[in-house]
Write an enzyme that holds these catalytic residues in place. Structure first.
Site, short mmCIF file in Angstrom:
data_model
loop_
_atom_site.label_atom_id
_atom_site.label_comp_id
_atom_site.label_asym_id
_atom_site.label_seq_id
_atom_site.Cartn_x
_atom_site.Cartn_y
_atom_site.Cartn_z
N GLY A 206 5.14 37.65 -22.62
CA GLY A 206 6.61 37.66 -22.46
C GLY A 206 7.13 36.33 -21.96
N ASN A 207 8.37 36.31 -21.52
CA ASN A 207 8.95 35.07 -20.98
C ASN A 207 9.89 35.41 -19.82
OD1 ASN A 207 11.68 35.52 -22.03
ND2 ASN A 207 10.70 35.27 -24.04
N ARG A 208 10.47 34.38 -19.22
CA ARG A 208 11.23 34.56 -17.99
C ARG A 208 12.69 34.95 -18.19
NH1 ARG A 208 8.59 32.42 -13.56
NH2 ARG A 208 6.94 30.93 -14.03
#
Ligand code: CTP
Length: 428
Positions: A206-208
């Site tokens: 995933g990412n932030r």
């Protein structure tokens, strides 16, 4: 800033305690004016303790100060939250039968109203006529959320969450005027949040991205009159954006499919999601084990494949629809087959590198993606993700670059919708 918070008699009044706290934490001076009936829900002592100001409901308290005059004259922002059908009716008719409505008549600052009531009361022609009257007079009325109401019923009428009240009200104060209703009747499709690309049933890449910027875009668009649909990936349990339909997705491919179903019907598509460029080549149907087994190598070495580019796919479908030529220059999209082709807006989160500044990367990206507008955020060194502020530029295909100094994500959203309106004015 000197802010008046009018509280009318709905059970949602308890949420406004948190509104006071949030405004105080930001350094504002908050004067709460409850209606007499709202004191059935939250007592005067609670408002006085939270706001640090004395509280009354009537113009006959503190008569020597002529309170409705002094409050009205000094207020820089006037919020009514929650606003019942009754208080909306009294405001629309210019009644001055308690301290709240008398002060509202005196005030010349921006007024923002957050209605809450049962669906039948909200949709009743009497309420809708009162809302239209107030909007015409320059009051911002934020449509209530859809959801569970006080009883077993649910539908439009639910009170906004405290953060939503604060963010939208402060955006109106920043503008020094109500939101324009320039998106009335326009259908807006927004992608928001990050995508999760599954490795197995318990792990993902995933990412932030928090989704805050995409949701702010949705709430401001709805407040400007648009019919908004948000295709939302991971958004860290943010409250559902007010006035928007939300379709939840997990992966980039899910998001692609949901956008593909809807982009043809949209007047404006904004791709604000942080879409994973790659996903694991294989998603296991069971949890991969650490123990020495055939799968263990796949936990130390990830093989990835490219995800579809949702923004580019929206641009190319639009080109096929409008010109039948998927190599046509984007400006040709406005002719000849469609009078009002979709406006497409991209986002670019850039850190810059030794060869290019964030703005230079954004210029290149605008060309590469083929959209009309591109909002570039400078995301170096944790400047944006999960935070409440954002800075950047809005670049347009016709060469305009609008600087957006550091502002809330709602401020950036408002500036972006202004940029969309300006672009449309220039090209049409
Ligand atoms: N985007 C998209 N689908 C993807 C990747 C990106 O719709 N698979 C959209 C984003 O929502 C954003 C824009 O494209 O509007 C730019 O995203 P960004 O991550 O900045 O750019 P990339 O195309 O991924 O390029 P790079 O990572 O090389 O900067």
């Amino acid at each position: 800033m000197k802010i008046v918070l009018g509280v009318s008699g709905g059970i949602a009044a308890f949420k406004s305690c948190h509104v006071v706290r949030l405004l105080k934490e930001q350094g504002h001076d908050v004067q709460v004016i409850p209606t007499a009936t709202s004191l059935e829900f939250i007592g005067r002592a609670t408002w006085e303790a939270l706001s640090g100001n004395s509280v009354s409901t009537s113009v006959f308290d503190g008569v020597p100060e002529v309170r409705h005059v002094s409050i009205g004259h000094t207020a820089e922002l006037f919020i009514v939250a929650p606003a019942t059908a009754d208080v909306i009716a009294r405001l629309a008719h210019g009644r001055a039968d308690d301290l709240l409505t008398a002060s509202a008549l005196m005030a010349r600052c921006p007024v923002v109203v957050f209605p809450t009531m049962h669906t039948e009361m909200w949709t009743h022609p009497a309420t809708q006529a009162n809302v239209a009257t107030l909007r015409q007079r320059g009051v911002t009325i934020v449509d209530p959320a859809h959801g569970r109401l006080t009883g077993p019923d649910s539908g439009p009428g639910r009170f906004a969450e405290p953060e939503q009240v604060v963010n939208l009200a402060l955006s109106v104060a920043r503008r020094q005027s109500q939101f324009p209703r320039d998106l009335e009747g326009r259908r807006v499709l927004i992608t928001a949040g990050g995508t999760h690309e599954n490795l197995d049933p318990v792990r993902f890449v995933g990412n932030r991205s928090s989704g805050k910027q995409g949701f702010a875009l949705a709430e401001v668009a709805a407040a400007r009159g648009a019919e908004v649909t948000v295709i939302a990936g991971a958004t860290h349990e943010l409250p559902t954006p007010l006035g928007s339909e939300v379709v939840r997705v997990e992966s980039a491919r899910d998001m692609y499919r949901e956008v593909e179903k809807r982009d043809e019907d949209a007047d404006i598509v904004v791709c604000a999601a942080a879409v994973a460029d790659y996903r694991p080549a294989e998603e296991k149907g069971w949890k991969m084990k650490k123990s020495a087994s055939a799968e263990s190598t796949s936990l130390t070495t990830l093989s990835m494949v490219e995800n579809p580019d949702i923004l580019k796919s929206v641009v190319s479908r639009r080109q096929e629809r409008t010109t039948g030529d998927d190599h046509a220059g984007p400006d040709k999209s406005s002719t000849p087959n469609s009078a009002t082709p979709t406006i497409i807006v991209g986002f670019a989160a850039e850190t810059g590198d030794p060869n290019h500044t964030p703005l230079e990367h954004a210029q290149l990206k605008l060309k590469d993606k083929g959209c009309e507008l591109l909002v570039c955020n400078d995301v170096g060194q944790g400047k944006v993700f999960g935070r409440n502020t954002n800075r950047g530029w809005v670049l347009s295909r016709d060469g305009e670059v609008t600087d957006i100094p550091s502002t809330s994500k709602f401020g950036l959203a408002d500036s972006m919708w202004d940029a969309v309106a300006n672009y449309e004015d220039r090209v049409r």
